[in-house]
Every structure is written in C-alpha cells, then in structure tokens.
Scaffold this motif. Structure first.
Motif, PDB file in Angstrom:
ATOM      1  N   ILE A  50      25.825  34.830  83.141  1.00 34.04           N
ATOM      2  CA  ILE A  50      25.629  34.583  81.716  1.00 34.04           C
ATOM      3  C   ILE A  50      24.193  34.952  81.352  1.00 34.04           C
ATOM      4  O   ILE A  50      23.250  34.574  82.043  1.00 34.04           O
ATOM      5  CB  ILE A  50      25.948  33.112  81.347  1.00 34.04           C
ATOM      6  N   THR A  51      24.055  35.714  80.273  1.00 32.23           N
ATOM      7  CA  THR A  51      22.719  36.086  79.821  1.00 32.23           C
ATOM      8  C   THR A  51      22.113  34.956  79.002  1.00 32.23           C
ATOM      9  O   THR A  51      22.805  34.019  78.596  1.00 32.23           O
ATOM     10  CB  THR A  51      22.776  37.350  78.958  1.00 32.23           C
ATOM     11  N   GLY A  53      21.364  35.196  76.105  1.00 31.00           N
ATOM     12  CA  GLY A  53      22.003  35.268  74.806  1.00 31.00           C
ATOM     13  C   GLY A  53      23.425  34.763  74.789  1.00 31.00           C
ATOM     14  O   GLY A  53      24.058  34.692  73.733  1.00 31.00           O
ATOM     15  N   GLY A  54      23.954  34.424  75.972  1.00 27.26           N
ATOM     16  CA  GLY A  54      25.286  33.829  76.042  1.00 27.26           C
ATOM     17  C   GLY A  54      26.410  34.780  76.417  1.00 27.26           C
ATOM     18  O   GLY A  54      27.580  34.373  76.440  1.00 27.26           O
ATOM     19  N   THR A  55      26.109  36.017  76.716  1.00 29.56           N
ATOM     20  CA  THR A  55      27.144  36.956  77.141  1.00 29.56           C
ATOM     21  C   THR A  55      27.556  36.644  78.569  1.00 29.56           C
ATOM     22  O   THR A  55      26.718  36.510  79.453  1.00 29.56           O
ATOM     23  CB  THR A  55      26.638  38.401  77.048  1.00 29.56           C
ATOM     24  N   THR A  56      28.865  36.542  78.771  1.00 31.48           N
ATOM     25  CA  THR A  56      29.379  36.145  80.077  1.00 31.48           C
ATOM     26  C   THR A  56      30.134  37.278  80.759  1.00 31.48           C
ATOM     27  O   THR A  56      30.630  38.206  80.122  1.00 31.48           O
ATOM     28  CB  THR A  56      30.313  34.932  79.957  1.00 31.48           C
ATOM     29  N   ASN A  57      30.222  37.156  82.072  1.00 29.68           N
ATOM     30  CA  ASN A  57      30.972  38.109  82.889  1.00 29.68           C
ATOM     31  C   ASN A  57      31.582  37.332  84.037  1.00 29.68           C
ATOM     32  O   ASN A  57      30.915  36.473  84.633  1.00 29.68           O
ATOM     33  CB  ASN A  57      30.037  39.196  83.433  1.00 29.68           C
ATOM     34  N   SER A  69      28.404  28.368  81.640  1.00 28.02           N
ATOM     35  CA  SER A  69      27.662  28.008  80.439  1.00 28.02           C
ATOM     36  C   SER A  69      26.220  27.709  80.830  1.00 28.02           C
ATOM     37  O   SER A  69      25.903  27.618  82.020  1.00 28.02           O
ATOM     38  CB  SER A  69      28.290  26.802  79.735  1.00 28.02           C
TER      39      SER A  69
END
Length: 114
Positions: A50-51, A53-57, A69
């Motif tokens: 998770i970045t 900024g909230g981008t997940t993979n 999270s």
C-alpha cells in the motif's frame, strides 16, 4: 528506521487474523509499506502493498481474502486476512520503502492448522 511487527499466531483453517507493523525513524511522507511472507523451504513472496496515498496491490493468492490498510499518522500498516488456509502458514514480514531504501521488520509467524 525500525519496524516492529505483531499479531501472528496459531489460527484454525477458516479463521482470521490481523497483523500490525509500526515503523519509526526518519520516514518520508511518500513511502510504500507492505507485507511479504516466507514459508518453510520457499522464497519470500509478496502478499500486499500500500502506498502512502492508499493505492493497494495484492498477490492473486490472497486477493479475495486480505485487506491491507495503513495509518499514516502512526506510520503503521495492517494486514487483515480472512478465510485462512494451511498454505497461508509462513513467517510474515513487513517492509517499508522510504528515501529509496528498503527496511524489513523482524517477521511474525502465522500458523494455520487445526
């Protein structure tokens, strides 16, 4: 930079657990946090990232069962895993990438067994 992981343990198949990893030290506000795991005799593999900024993979093997999270104010990343399977048994490591460097936590054992 230091990372402290917690939350592992023995879980029955079908159960759930939540891992936490708190980072401390000089951490850029722009960073990447994630969870990896290493089963006995196997290579370490990605679970989820998770970045800031909230981008997940997610890895395909956990995509429908895991939620990553984070709390940026606490520099803490969480991993909620549901419907656990015996093949999820591994040492789980948290990782932080900041200032173009990678830092690893000490690992926490997750064992899924009846």
């Amino acid at each position: 930079v230091q990372l402290q992981a917690s939350g592992g343990g023995l879980v029955q198949p079908g159960g759930s657990l939540r891992l936490s990893c708190a980072a401390s030290g000089s951490i850029s506000s722009i960073n990447l946090m994630g969870w990896y795991r290493q089963a006995l005799g196997k290579q370490r593999e990605l679970v989820a990232t998770i970045t800031s900024g909230g981008t997940t993979n997610y890895a395909d093997s956990v995509k429908d069962r895991a939620t990553i999270s984070r709390d940026n104010a606490k520099n803490t990343v969480y991993l909620q895993m549901n419907s656990l399977k015996p093949e999820d048994t591994a040492v789980y490591y948290c990782k932080l990438t900041t200032h173009w460097k990678n830092y690893w936590g000490q690992g926490t054992q997750v064992t899924v067994s009846s």
